[in-house]
Design an enzyme around this catalytic site. Structure first.
Site, PDB file in Angstrom:
ATOM      1  N   PHE A  56       2.169   6.341   5.390  1.00 16.84           N
ATOM      2  CA  PHE A  56       0.891   5.488   5.923  1.00 16.84           C
ATOM      3  C   PHE A  56       0.551   4.453   5.251  1.00 16.84           C
ATOM      4  O   PHE A  56       0.135   4.599   4.037  1.00 16.84           O
ATOM      5  CB  PHE A  56       0.208   6.314   6.721  1.00 16.84           C
ATOM      6  CG  PHE A  56       0.507   7.582   7.168  1.00 16.84           C
ATOM      7  CD1 PHE A  56       1.418   7.938   8.457  1.00 16.84           C
ATOM      8  CD2 PHE A  56       0.771   8.767   6.279  1.00 16.84           C
ATOM      9  CE1 PHE A  56       1.946   9.289   8.713  1.00 16.84           C
ATOM     10  CE2 PHE A  56       1.287  10.112   6.745  1.00 16.84           C
ATOM     11  CZ  PHE A  56       2.010  10.293   7.937  1.00 16.84           C
TER      12      PHE A  56
ATOM     13  N   GLY B 131       0.852  -1.263  -0.062  1.00 18.76           N
ATOM     14  CA  GLY B 131      -0.113   0.089  -0.014  1.00 18.76           C
ATOM     15  C   GLY B 131       0.744   1.414  -0.138  1.00 18.76           C
ATOM     16  O   GLY B 131       1.697   1.299  -0.515  1.00 18.76           O
ATOM     17  N   CYS B 132       0.154   2.292   0.653  1.00 21.10           N
ATOM     18  CA  CYS B 132       0.703   3.721   0.441  1.00 21.10           C
ATOM     19  C   CYS B 132       2.119   3.865   0.997  1.00 21.10           C
ATOM     20  O   CYS B 132       2.948   4.782   0.678  1.00 21.10           O
ATOM     21  CB  CYS B 132      -0.180   4.602   0.940  1.00 21.10           C
ATOM     22  SG  CYS B 132      -1.817   4.849   0.245  1.00 21.10           S
ATOM     23  N   TYR B 133       2.476   3.033   1.867  1.00 17.46           N
ATOM     24  CA  TYR B 133       3.915   3.406   2.659  1.00 17.46           C
ATOM     25  C   TYR B 133       4.955   2.475   2.096  1.00 17.46           C
ATOM     26  O   TYR B 133       6.089   2.699   2.535  1.00 17.46           O
ATOM     27  CB  TYR B 133       3.725   3.002   4.281  1.00 17.46           C
ATOM     28  CG  TYR B 133       3.358   1.346   4.425  1.00 17.46           C
ATOM     29  CD1 TYR B 133       4.685   0.556   4.659  1.00 17.46           C
ATOM     30  CD2 TYR B 133       2.369   0.974   4.749  1.00 17.46           C
ATOM     31  CE1 TYR B 133       4.475  -0.810   4.929  1.00 17.46           C
ATOM     32  CE2 TYR B 133       2.002  -0.472   4.969  1.00 17.46           C
ATOM     33  CZ  TYR B 133       3.088  -1.187   4.999  1.00 17.46           C
ATOM     34  OH  TYR B 133       2.951  -2.613   5.370  1.00 17.46           O
TER      35      TYR B 133
END
Length: 345
Positions: free
Chosen positions: A331, A136-138
């Site tokens: 995050f 994901g985003c991190y």
């Protein structure tokens, strides 16, 4: 021996205005919901990028298999462009690359995107490859830590590519607020970094992480029969707010630093409230996070490439001196917070 970021290259699909997405697609499907309209207007996004725009092709009824075929079609040229830009900026050619690491959570195929890029870029046959999926985003920051380890140990250049195509995972429109937020935020992009041994502008110093398993259900990315479905709770900023200051101060203290001594902040703009929460918890002036707000405004939340895009924007805005510390932060699911300490050289 240190590993340093020497160049950044980004490739973007066609732009689409946030207002056009609302007026031309989502408003009718959400029956003109005032709540949904406020979410779109308040997302902090003015324009986004999409390999498949809902204005041209509504993929919400497509199967996961159909979406993966679209990923296979669009990911390679976008990734190739980003890597080529970064290599050219670093003054290197594909034959110089010792390792290629590819991060993506929005599509899968085998042979993977890393193999496809090794072929299209004409990397050396013995170039190593690593594919990191579904973090994901991190994901950019643990990936950067791994790439830096390779460069330090093997003393060879490496490339990190983060590529995400969330436009392929638009879901059928419902009044569910979490789903509306996802439809209002996400965007497509590919960003590549070139990391070199002892040469380049930003040394990768250290990486820290915090995961709060008790909040695991607040942010998820679920594989369904009709694409990948995001859940994104409004409680995410509050939970991150409980951890961010301690995590940052702990990493900085390990290197004799404090928050006021940091000269640049590259914070993943998961949404306006997340950026505001980080600024509040760390006591930062508003201008410290303007690079994050700019990327969110002009490009949307592009998942894993976003923090690298913010870092690139920050480097354009801030004149760093040798030794100046910079913090990158992102995050994602877990609920997970990753922090990387960089130092200008």
């Amino acid at each position: 021996m240190t590993a340093r970021i020497a160049a950044i290259g980004t490739a973007l699909p066609p732009v689409v205005e946030q207002s056009a997405l609302w007026d031309g697609h989502f408003r009718d499907r959400l029956h003109g919901s005032r709540v949904a309209g406020r979410i779109f207007a308040g997302a902090g996004v003015e324009r986004r990028h999409a390999v498949v725009s809902p204005l041209d092709h509504d993929v919400s009824s497509c199967t996961t298999g159909e979406r993966m075929r679209m990923y296979d079609e669009h990911a390679l040229p976008l990734g190739h462009e980003a890597v080529t830009k970064a290599l050219a900026s670093a003054g290197l050619g594909p034959a110089d690359v010792g390792q290629l690491t590819v991060v993506s959570c929005t599509g899968y195929t085998a042979p993977g995107l890393d193999v496809q890029l090794a072929s299209s870029l004409e990397l050396a046959p013995d170039a190593q490859r690593l594919l990191i999926g579904h973090m994901g985003c991190y994901a950019a920051l643990p990936a950067l830590s791994t790439v830096a380890d390779f460069v330090t140990v093997h003393r060879k250049p490496a490339v990190l590519l983060c590529l995400e195509l969330p436009s392929l995972h638009v879901q059928p429109s419902t009044p569910d607020a979490e789903q509306v937020v996802s439809h209002a935020l996400f965007s497509d992009a590919a960003t590549a970094l070139v990391v070199l041994p002892d040469r380049g502008g930003l040394e990768v110093v250290a990486t820290g992480a915090v995961t709060d398993p008790s909040a695991a259900d607040l942010m998820t990315w679920l594989v369904t029969d009709h694409g990948f479905r995001m859940t994104l709770s409004s409680r995410v900023p509050d939970v991150l707010g409980k951890h961010v200051r301690d995590a940052v101060e702990r990493l900085l203290a390990d290197h004799g630093l404090t928050v006021p001594e940091v000269c640049g902040w590259a914070v993943h703009p998961g949404g306006p409230r997340i950026v505001d929460t980080v600024g509040h918890e760390l006591g930062l002036p508003a201008e410290a996070l303007e690079a994050s707000r700019h990327v969110l405004r002009e490009h949307g939340n592009c998942s894993s490439p976003t923090v690298l895009m913010v870092l690139d924007e920050l480097l354009d805005r801030v004149a760093l001196r040798p030794g100046d510390p910079v913090v990158a932060m992102a995050f994602g699911p877990g609920l997970t917070l990753y922090i990387t300490l960089l130092r200008a050289r």
